[in-house]
Design an enzyme around this catalytic site. Structure first.
Site, PDB file in Angstrom:
ATOM      1  N   GLU A  73      37.542  37.923  52.590  1.00 53.98           N
ATOM      2  CA  GLU A  73      37.999  39.303  52.706  1.00 53.98           C
ATOM      3  C   GLU A  73      37.725  40.119  51.444  1.00 53.98           C
ATOM      4  OE1 GLU A  73      39.741  36.638  53.606  1.00 53.98           O
ATOM      5  OE2 GLU A  73      39.834  36.891  55.771  1.00 53.98           O
ATOM      6  N   HIS A 109      50.099  36.400  61.261  1.00 52.54           N
ATOM      7  CA  HIS A 109      49.646  37.230  62.383  1.00 52.54           C
ATOM      8  C   HIS A 109      50.685  38.265  62.793  1.00 52.54           C
ATOM      9  CE1 HIS A 109      46.919  33.856  62.509  1.00 52.54           C
ATOM     10  NE2 HIS A 109      46.154  34.475  63.395  1.00 52.54           N
TER      11      HIS A 109
END
Lengths: 324, 390
Positions: free
Chosen positions: A60, A129
């Site tokens: 990322e 999540h």
């Protein structure tokens, strides 16, 4: 009348932006052939080619770093972080470079970057999540932070974010991805940085954003049966905050309950409550209350609905301020 | 011994001030808890105020005849109870009020420190602040004409008032007028009410009442109480907030009474247990008390239905507005000879029109109509009138 899921609306916004401006690039983990975990980028690689729509390594910090380089070279990157909880390795690039570049160059170089992050809870997901990362970004000067609550506004906000000359963190409420909304996709309407009154009411304003807009509207229906009419303010933009509409709401209702999924401490609710004190103190009929997630790591699926603000918690808070 | 100041308490009914009629104690007197210490007169009634403490009267703050506003000091006591006094001194340095209330108080120039809060946890409410302004003597009873107000001429007024003549004499709305207005406005706003009319051939009623030496009013009041017993939703309250209907077991009839100070509605209690003579005497007593101001607040509250004698000033019929938390009000028109059709002949008969205004949430038209029919049947039948307890 057409009907769109938020996924379809976001997909349309990306497609329209890429068609309109050949400098627009889409990249991230699995966004190419797969079309992203949530299929937001489905079909884009086929339509615009692998040079403009491409997969990145699972790195990322690299995705954010690529955004910086591409911007400097004149491209308009729209990057996807696969999940809220995976986006933190990119924070250094975002905070130290993307957010600071315009200031570092004394306004000469802007970073027309959009970083899309599927965010927030409510999908019975695993760890990483269900996070609400908005405060990290909102606390970083130089970034805009927007959160759509429904399909049609998601199209509008993403189109505006891509057209914006400065970096925008675009937080997509995963639990609303598949919710349908009827209407036409259009950029016309409230601009970025403006809040939107989703329901009018006099007794109390529910200030919220993202998936909690729907929950606040449900709470408002319950309260309406008790003759407590709530104004529901969908912030849409966390940075900049629409202080005018916020203050107007306080002047109109005198009472405010802020609702968000993120933990309470130093969440957006704290900022909103403080701004209300600064902008509209004299109109307060009761303390500003917050209905938020708790100050704990996001819980596993079985406990998730106990963590998220429920209709019951929201209505209880409204009853408290209304009878204060 | 510590001192404790006793301010004029909130007397209810939205009253903001009271005039000291007579002190029942003097400085230096020993008083016990709940001993009556002063008689005060308000816009609506005369009230005896009991002592909140046992102790010695240290100071009376207002001589007889003086008007005191709610919350202002009335009596200072020397009390034995040390703890209570300590608690008082250690009270909060600031009074509880929300920012919006403080803002409004600043706008109105009202000092919050002197106000007793009526909200939760003693919080000062908007109503408390408004009340404090209204009862501020420096702002009361000024009579002006509009011409004395330059800002009115400068166009500061609302558009619809611009066309109004500017030579009106202006005076503030009195407390009692304001109370009447607020109650009426609230009922008209909240209650879907309809009025239905019946003509009463009053031949039998007139004959009966002459014999009995009564006016029609007590007879109608008593007959109405009997109807209420058979039609309970007529003697009921629609409690929207509670989601309930309260069917009252006893019939307490309010009698709309015109007085110099405005309309008052004293209540004849337990009409169903009273004889006609008794009701007549009670109406007489209450009306006199209402007119001379000696009536007590508790004599004007708790009515379950109301009768208004619109005929007393000659009106043939009215469309009365029901009182708060009641189901109906009966209007009694003037009794006068009218052309009625009896046995296919037009004849002159004493007659009047009764109007029944009812809360349509509680009563359907047919329900109210049946109850009304029973009332008319009683009032037009000599046998039924004779059956009423004298």
């Amino acid at each position: 009348m057409a009907e769109y899921t938020m996924v379809a609306a976001l997909n349309a916004a990306l497609r329209d932006a890429m068609a309109k401006d050949s400098r627009t690039l889409v990249f991230g983990e699995d966004v190419g052939e797969l079309g992203g975990v949530y299929r937001v980028t489905e079909g884009l690689q086929r339509e615009f080619g692998w040079e403009r729509v491409f997969n990145t390594p699972i790195a990322e910090a690299g995705i954010a770093g690529i955004c910086v380089g591409l911007s400097l070279a004149g491209w308009r990157p729209v990057a996807e972080m696969q999940f809220d909880g995976f986006s933190y390795p990119a924070l250094d690039q975002i905070v130290s470079h993307i957010a600071k570049y315009r200031n570092r160059t004394r306004g000469r170089t802007s970073m027309p970057i959009v970083i899309r992050i599927p965010s927030f809870g409510g999908i019975r997901g695993k760890e990483h999540h269900g996070e609400s990362p908005e405060t990290y970004y909102a606390h970083t000067a130089g970034l805009k932070v927007v959160v759509p609550s429904g399909a049609l506004d998601a199209y509008r906000l993403l189109s505006l974010a891509i057209a914006d000359p400065d970096p925008v963190i675009f937080l997509e409420p995963k639990s609303r991805y598949w919710a349908k909304e009827q209407g036409e996709l259009a950029v016309d309407g409230p601009r970025m940085g403006r809040a939107w009154v989703r329901r009018e009411g006099e007794a109390c304003t529910l200030v919220t954003y993202g998936a909690m807009v729907t929950r606040c509207l449900e709470a408002a229906v319950v309260l309406a049966r008790e003759r407590v009419s709530c104004r529901v303010l969908d912030l849409r933009s966390l940075v900049p905050l629409d202080l005018d509409t916020l203050a107007e709401s306080v002047r109109k209702t005198g009472r405010v309950v802020v609702v968000h999924e993120a933990p309470r401490t130093l969440g957006m609710g704290a900022e909103i409550a403080a701004r209300i004190m600064e902008e509209a103190f004299d109109y307060l009929e009761a303390p500003v209350l917050r209905v938020t997630g708790y100050d704990v790591p996001y819980p596993p699926a079985a406990l998730e609905q106990r963590y998220l603000p429920s209709v019951e918690r929201i209505t209880a808070a409204v009853r408290r301020v209304v009878s204060y | 011994m510590p001192e404790r100041i006793f301010p004029l308490p909130d007397l209810g009914e939205g009253l903001e001030e009271a005039t000291v009629n007579a002190w029942l104690v003097k400085e230096g007197d020993q008083v016990s808890l709940n001993q009556p210490i002063v008689e005060v007169e308000t816009a609506k009634a005369t009230v005896e105020i009991p002592s909140p403490f046992a102790g010695t009267i240290a100071r009376l703050h207002a001589p007889a005849g003086e008007t005191v506003r709610v919350g202002a000091p009335l009596v200072t006591f020397d009390v034995e109870d040390d703890d209570a006094a300590v608690e008082e001194e250690a009270g909060p340095a600031t009074v509880p009020a929300t920012p919006a209330v403080r803002h409004r108080a600043r706008e109105l120039g009202v000092e919050l420190a002197g106000i007793a809060g009526s909200g939760p946890d003693g919080r000062i409410t908007h109503e408390d602040v408004e009340r404090a302004t209204r009862s501020d003597p420096s702002k009361a009873e000024e009579v002006q004409t509009l011409e004395e107000r330059p800002e009115e001429r400068a166009g500061a007024r609302a558009l619809w008032t611009v066309m109004m003549p500017t030579d009106a004499d202006v005076r503030p709305i009195s407390m009692i007028r304001r109370t009447i207005a607020e109650n009426l406005t609230r009922v008209v706003r909240e209650v879907p009410q309809v009025t239905t009319f019946r003509t009463l051939d009053s031949t039998e009623l007139e004959a009966f009442r002459r014999e009995a030496g009564l006016s029609p009013l007590p007879i109608v009041v008593r007959a109405l109480a009997d109807v209420c017993r058979d039609h309970r939703s007529l003697n009921a309250s629609y409690m929207a907030e509670q989601g309930e209907i309260w069917l009252h077991r006893r019939v307490h009839v309010g009698i709309a009474t015109d007085t110099e100070r405005g309309l008052l509605v004293p209540v004849v209690r337990d009409v169903g247990d009273r004889t006609l003579g008794d009701i007549a005497a009670e109406i007489e007593r209450l009306a006199a008390a209402a007119r001379d101001g000696s009536i007590r607040i508790e004599e004007m509250t708790g009515g379950t239905i109301t009768v208004t004698n619109t005929g007393s000033y000659g009106s043939e019929f009215g469309t009365p507005i029901i009182n708060r938390a009641q189901a109906a009000i009966l209007g009694l028109g003037a009794i006068a000879p009218r052309a009625l059709v009896v046995d296919s002949q037009v004849v002159a008969r004493p007659a009047c029109t009764l109007s029944l205004t009812f809360d349509h949430r509680l009563l359907d038209g047919a329900t109210a109509g049946r109850a009304f029919g029973d009332l008319i049947a009683t009032l037009s039948s000599r046998d039924r009138l004779e059956a009423l307890p004298r």
